[in-house]
Design a protein around this motif. Structure first.
Motif, PDB file in Angstrom:
ATOM      1  N   ARG A 622       0.845  -1.196   0.000  1.00  0.00           N
ATOM      2  CA  ARG A 622       0.000   0.000   0.000  1.00  0.00           C
ATOM      3  C   ARG A 622       0.881   1.247   0.000  1.00  0.00           C
ATOM      4  NH1 ARG A 622      -3.409  -0.758   5.180  1.00  0.00           N
ATOM      5  NH2 ARG A 622      -1.665  -2.135   5.731  1.00  0.00           N
ATOM      6  N   ARG A 623       0.328   2.344  -0.477  1.00  0.00           N
ATOM      7  CA  ARG A 623       1.096   3.592  -0.605  1.00  0.00           C
ATOM      8  C   ARG A 623       0.356   4.736   0.065  1.00  0.00           C
ATOM      9  NH1 ARG A 623       1.806   2.776  -7.145  1.00  0.00           N
ATOM     10  NH2 ARG A 623       2.941   0.776  -7.036  1.00  0.00           N
ATOM     11  N   THR A 624       1.127   5.672   0.602  1.00  0.00           N
ATOM     12  CA  THR A 624       0.545   6.858   1.202  1.00  0.00           C
ATOM     13  C   THR A 624       1.513   8.024   1.088  1.00  0.00           C
ATOM     14  OG1 THR A 624      -0.498   7.771   3.198  1.00  0.00           O
ATOM     15  CG2 THR A 624       1.455   6.406   3.528  1.00  0.00           C
ATOM     16  N   ARG A 625       0.960   9.232   1.168  1.00  0.00           N
ATOM     17  CA  ARG A 625       1.783  10.443   1.222  1.00  0.00           C
ATOM     18  C   ARG A 625       1.545  11.172   2.546  1.00  0.00           C
ATOM     19  NH1 ARG A 625       2.926  13.424  -4.186  1.00  0.00           N
ATOM     20  NH2 ARG A 625       4.901  13.360  -3.093  1.00  0.00           N
ATOM     21  N   ASP A 626       0.838  10.522   3.445  1.00  0.00           N
ATOM     22  CA  ASP A 626       0.359  11.136   4.674  1.00  0.00           C
ATOM     23  C   ASP A 626       1.099  10.557   5.875  1.00  0.00           C
ATOM     24  OD1 ASP A 626      -1.035  12.242   6.740  1.00  0.00           O
ATOM     25  OD2 ASP A 626      -2.958  11.300   6.262  1.00  0.00           O
ATOM     26  N   LEU A 627       1.769  11.400   6.657  1.00  0.00           N
ATOM     27  CA  LEU A 627       2.501  10.939   7.826  1.00  0.00           C
ATOM     28  C   LEU A 627       1.578  10.296   8.855  1.00  0.00           C
ATOM     29  CD1 LEU A 627       5.115  10.721   9.488  1.00  0.00           C
ATOM     30  CD2 LEU A 627       4.657  13.048  10.333  1.00  0.00           C
ATOM     31  N   ALA A 629      -0.981   8.484   8.359  1.00  0.00           N
ATOM     32  CA  ALA A 629      -1.236   7.102   7.947  1.00  0.00           C
ATOM     33  C   ALA A 629      -0.055   6.210   8.340  1.00  0.00           C
ATOM     34  CB  ALA A 629      -1.483   7.031   6.450  1.00  0.00           C
ATOM     35  N   VAL A 630       1.163   6.743   8.237  1.00  0.00           N
ATOM     36  CA  VAL A 630       2.359   6.003   8.653  1.00  0.00           C
ATOM     37  C   VAL A 630       2.308   5.738  10.156  1.00  0.00           C
ATOM     38  CG1 VAL A 630       4.872   6.121   8.884  1.00  0.00           C
ATOM     39  CG2 VAL A 630       3.774   6.909   6.779  1.00  0.00           C
ATOM     40  N   GLN A 631       1.981   6.778  10.918  1.00  0.00           N
ATOM     41  CA  GLN A 631       1.922   6.636  12.371  1.00  0.00           C
ATOM     42  C   GLN A 631       0.868   5.617  12.790  1.00  0.00           C
ATOM     43  OE1 GLN A 631       1.233  10.797  13.035  1.00  0.00           O
ATOM     44  NE2 GLN A 631       3.402  11.243  13.481  1.00  0.00           N
ATOM     45  N   ALA A 632      -0.286   5.656  12.137  1.00  0.00           N
ATOM     46  CA  ALA A 632      -1.357   4.708  12.460  1.00  0.00           C
ATOM     47  C   ALA A 632      -0.947   3.286  12.089  1.00  0.00           C
ATOM     48  CB  ALA A 632      -2.641   5.105  11.724  1.00  0.00           C
ATOM     49  N   PHE A 633      -0.276   3.123  10.945  1.00  0.00           N
ATOM     50  CA  PHE A 633       0.165   1.799  10.493  1.00  0.00           C
ATOM     51  C   PHE A 633       1.144   1.196  11.495  1.00  0.00           C
ATOM     52  CE2 PHE A 633       3.100  -0.916   8.100  1.00  0.00           C
ATOM     53  CZ  PHE A 633       2.218  -1.750   7.432  1.00  0.00           C
ATOM     54  N   LEU A 634       2.112   1.996  11.945  1.00  0.00           N
ATOM     55  CA  LEU A 634       3.108   1.498  12.884  1.00  0.00           C
ATOM     56  C   LEU A 634       2.511   1.279  14.267  1.00  0.00           C
ATOM     57  CD1 LEU A 634       6.142   3.692  11.756  1.00  0.00           C
ATOM     58  CD2 LEU A 634       5.965   1.199  11.573  1.00  0.00           C
ATOM     59  N   ALA A 635       1.535   2.083  14.643  1.00  0.00           N
ATOM     60  CA  ALA A 635       0.875   1.899  15.943  1.00  0.00           C
ATOM     61  C   ALA A 635       0.156   0.561  16.000  1.00  0.00           C
ATOM     62  CB  ALA A 635      -0.105   3.048  16.204  1.00  0.00           C
ATOM     63  N   ARG A 636      -0.405   0.120  14.884  1.00  0.00           N
ATOM     64  CA  ARG A 636      -1.102  -1.173  14.859  1.00  0.00           C
ATOM     65  C   ARG A 636      -0.121  -2.327  15.102  1.00  0.00           C
ATOM     66  NH1 ARG A 636      -3.964   0.999  10.438  1.00  0.00           N
ATOM     67  NH2 ARG A 636      -2.742  -0.209   8.942  1.00  0.00           N
ATOM     68  N   ALA A 637       1.129  -2.127  14.638  1.00  0.00           N
ATOM     69  CA  ALA A 637       2.127  -3.181  14.842  1.00  0.00           C
ATOM     70  C   ALA A 637       2.461  -3.349  16.314  1.00  0.00           C
ATOM     71  CB  ALA A 637       3.394  -2.866  14.054  1.00  0.00           C
ATOM     72  N   ASP A 638       2.361  -2.268  17.080  1.00  0.00           N
ATOM     73  CA  ASP A 638       2.671  -2.324  18.506  1.00  0.00           C
ATOM     74  C   ASP A 638       1.488  -2.863  19.302  1.00  0.00           C
ATOM     75  OD1 ASP A 638       5.182  -1.283  17.989  1.00  0.00           O
ATOM     76  OD2 ASP A 638       4.500   0.791  18.178  1.00  0.00           O
TER      77      ASP A 638
END
Length: 638
Positions: A622-627, A629-638
């Motif tokens: 998946r692709r994003t240009r929004d920080l 979205a990055v923060q939410a993606f990494l938060a799910r990993a934790d």
């Protein structure tokens, strides 16, 4: 083919021998493809995505084929892993009594004669070298292989190894008084007897070049060649199909001649005088090349009169030494060897000065007190193909990164292979769509902007904070790396490890142990680096890795393609950059459970039409240009 599927299946040999083994259709497909190529004696280009398990997929059919196979890898580290871990595991699981052997280049084996010579001429440039030589002496009495990697007490890059190993130039061969005890010759004998031999690309290409010159075989003939990490082959081939003369070769000639003078020619005062003249000529020539750290075309020196004159004097000094040594050669095999080397050095310097044909680029590299002169072929495909034809066999080229935009045209052309050559693409079994996110930050300045690196670091630090450290930051230049290191060490609350502060292996060990570190690297950190699990959750890349047009070989290839009606950007620069980017991206997901973000700061990825080629060549994430979205993606990993 049924054997391949069975042994790579749920009830096969690997399932019983490898803890946690999971059958993968991708691995089975690759194994079948390699088996078919070996059986038919054909050429195969096989790309296998990360996680395929390609090592076992090609070793299995190699062992089952009953044929003699040579496996070549990109590095000595991979070579050792294959021979010491993967091959024994698979051979034992199959219960196959196949003879295997490992062979490295000659500088990896202790030379007893040169170790003796080092003690005769016991002048050392660095403190502690004498103690290292004694450690080597003690180890020599107990080692079976003579492989210098065994002796942890003396690092592989210690200068003393230059005195205690041989080169093709200074080896005395069968005339050596210690030939019967030679570790290199013992390793080569084992190689000749092996059913499956593990080498590396440098040794394979060096052997091809030797055979072209009419020298005896180093490697045995084989029914099949399997070349792993094959994306490295064009650049390695360019080294061995060209010409190189270095200050180190000349200094070793001076040192060895002095030692032989002390042993067999102490009554000849003209010899030390010649050595002094050559030593000064080497130093004077280095001074004419300017500052250290250059990779430059010979013609970049302008009119170059000073350098040309110094080169003439250097060649004359080598020739004068050869003339004196010719009269002394009959006194001993060592002096005869030094005579031949001096003569050959003078000839190579002549070849470099002439520049040869337009198909070669004439260039040089400078270090603090050293230099290398090179003639590099701009097209390795034709000479490589000619050598393949001299060794009719099955040829399998494999790597995780051989295709560009799902096609193999670039690799086929660079290696001189026919467009009709069989190809196979096996995708990674990893779930990139769920486990990886590509972040291309919006609003980045152009890469040539003076503000680019600062803007990149600012956005990279935001991702690093979201991932809690646990990041690789990969750069295309040392200057950007050092700028980032200075800023990140001040800004980030995580351990910041920087390439050059320690060896690559030690940096990786510290990275894994810390659990929240940030590692900044360039060059070698883009490929062959494997960190699985939570220690790595983000790979951050500063620019699309186009080779610098200031690089003399790159610029010469661009000019060569342009002269021959090609489009250098489309046909060479973009494909090379795509493959390099794919290697860097491959650091992120190394296991089925890995989870992370890939950030590419370069706005050309989304802003230029050719950016689509890069995107189409990456795994389907998946692709994003929004920080956010990055923060939410990494938060799910934790």
């Amino acid at each position: 083919m049924n054997d391949i599927d069975h042994h790579l299946g749920p009830d096969g040999a690997l399932a019983g021998a490898l803890p946690g083994f999971q059958p993968r259709e991708e691995q089975q497909a690759l194994g079948r493809g390699v088996a078919e190529a070996i059986d038919a004696g054909e050429t195969l280009i096989a790309e296998a995505g990360t996680g395929t398990g390609k090592t076992f997929a090609y070793l299995l059919p190699a062992l089952l084929s009953g044929k003699r196979v040579i496996v070549s890898t990109g590095t000595k580290t991979l070579q050792d892993q294959l021979y010491q871990k993967d091959l024994p595991l698979l051979r034992d699981a199959l219960d196959l009594p196949r003879r295997t052997a490992l062979l490295k280049g000659r500088t990896n084996y202790l030379c007893l004669y040169r170790t003796d010579l080092a003690e005769v001429d016991a002048r050392f440039d660095r403190p502690g070298t004498g103690a290292q030589l004694q450690a080597i002496r003690q180890w020599a009495a107990v080692t079976d292989s003579g492989d210098i990697s065994e002796l942890a007490e003396v690092p592989n890059d210690a200068p003393i190894w230059g005195r205690a190993t041989s080169t093709a130039d200074n080896c005395l061969g069968q005339e050596c008084p210690l030939y019967d005890d030679c570790f290199l010759m013992a390793a080569r004998r084992r190689a000749q007897e092996a059913d499956l031999l593990v080498v590396n690309h440098h040794l394979l290409l060096a052997d091809m070049a030797l055979k072209e010159g009419g020298f005896g075989e180093v490697l045995p003939s084989a029914d099949a060649y399997i070349l792993d990490e094959a994306h490295q082959l064009p650049d390695v081939a360019a080294q061995f199909f060209g010409v190189a003369v270095s200050s180190r070769q000349l200094q070793e000639l001076i040192r060895d001649t002095h030692a032989e003078y002390l042993r067999d020619a102490g009554d000849q005062p003209a010899l030390p005088d010649c050595l002094d003249v050559l030593r000064k000529a080497v130093q004077d020539f280095r001074l004419t090349l300017g500052e250290a750290g250059q990779r430059a075309a010979w013609n970049s020196l302008g009119d170059g009169e000073e350098a040309v004159d110094a080169l003439i004097h250097l060649r004359a000094a080598a020739s004068a030494l050869a003339e004196v040594l010719e009269t002394l050669a009959e006194r001993g095999r060592g002096l005869e060897n030094c005579y031949r080397r001096a003569r050959d050095m003078a000839s190579l310097l002549d070849r470099f000065a002439d520049g040869e044909a337009e198909a070669f680029v004439q260039w040089f590299e400078t270090y603090q007190q050293a230099f290398i002169l090179r003639l590099t072929p701009l097209d390795v495909g034709q000479p490589f193909q000619a050598r393949m034809k001299k060794h009719p066999a099955a040829w399998v080229f494999t790597s995780a990164t051989l295709s560009v935009n799902e096609g193999f045209d670039h690799f086929l052309e660079r290696m001189g292979l026919d467009r009709e050559t069989s190809t196979l693409r096996v995708d990674s079994p990893f779930d990139y769509a769920s486990n990886a996110l590509l972040y291309a930050p919006a609003g980045m300045p152009e890469p040539n902007s003076p503000f680019y690196t600062e803007a990149f670091i600012e956005r990279a630090e935001a991702v690093i904070r979201a991932s809690g450290g646990r990041a690789f930051v990969l750069f295309t230049s040392h200057r950007a790396l050092q700028q980032a290191a200075a800023l990140m060490r001040d800004h980030l609350p995580y351990p910041v490890l920087v390439q050059g502060d320690a060896s690559q292996n030690l940096l990786l060990e510290r990275f894994r142990e810390a659990g929240n570190a940030v590692l900044l690297g360039t060059g070698s950190f883009w490929e062959g680096v494997d960190v699985k699990g939570e220690a790595l959750s983000a790979v951050i890349i500063d620019r699309l890795p186009f080779a610098s047009p200031a690089d003399p070989v790159t610029q010469a290839r661009i000019d060569f393609l342009r002269r021959h009606g090609g489009n250098p950007f489309r046909d060479f620069q973009i494909p090379q950059a795509v493959i390099a980017l794919r290697q860097g991206v491959g650091r992120l997901i190394r296991d089925a459970s890995d989870y992370g973000v890939l950030m590419i700061g370069d706005p050309r990825l989304t802003g230029k039409s050719y950016g689509r080629l890069f995107l189409n060549s990456l795994p389907p994430m998946r692709r994003t240009r929004d920080l956010e979205a990055v923060q939410a993606f990494l938060a799910r990993a934790d």
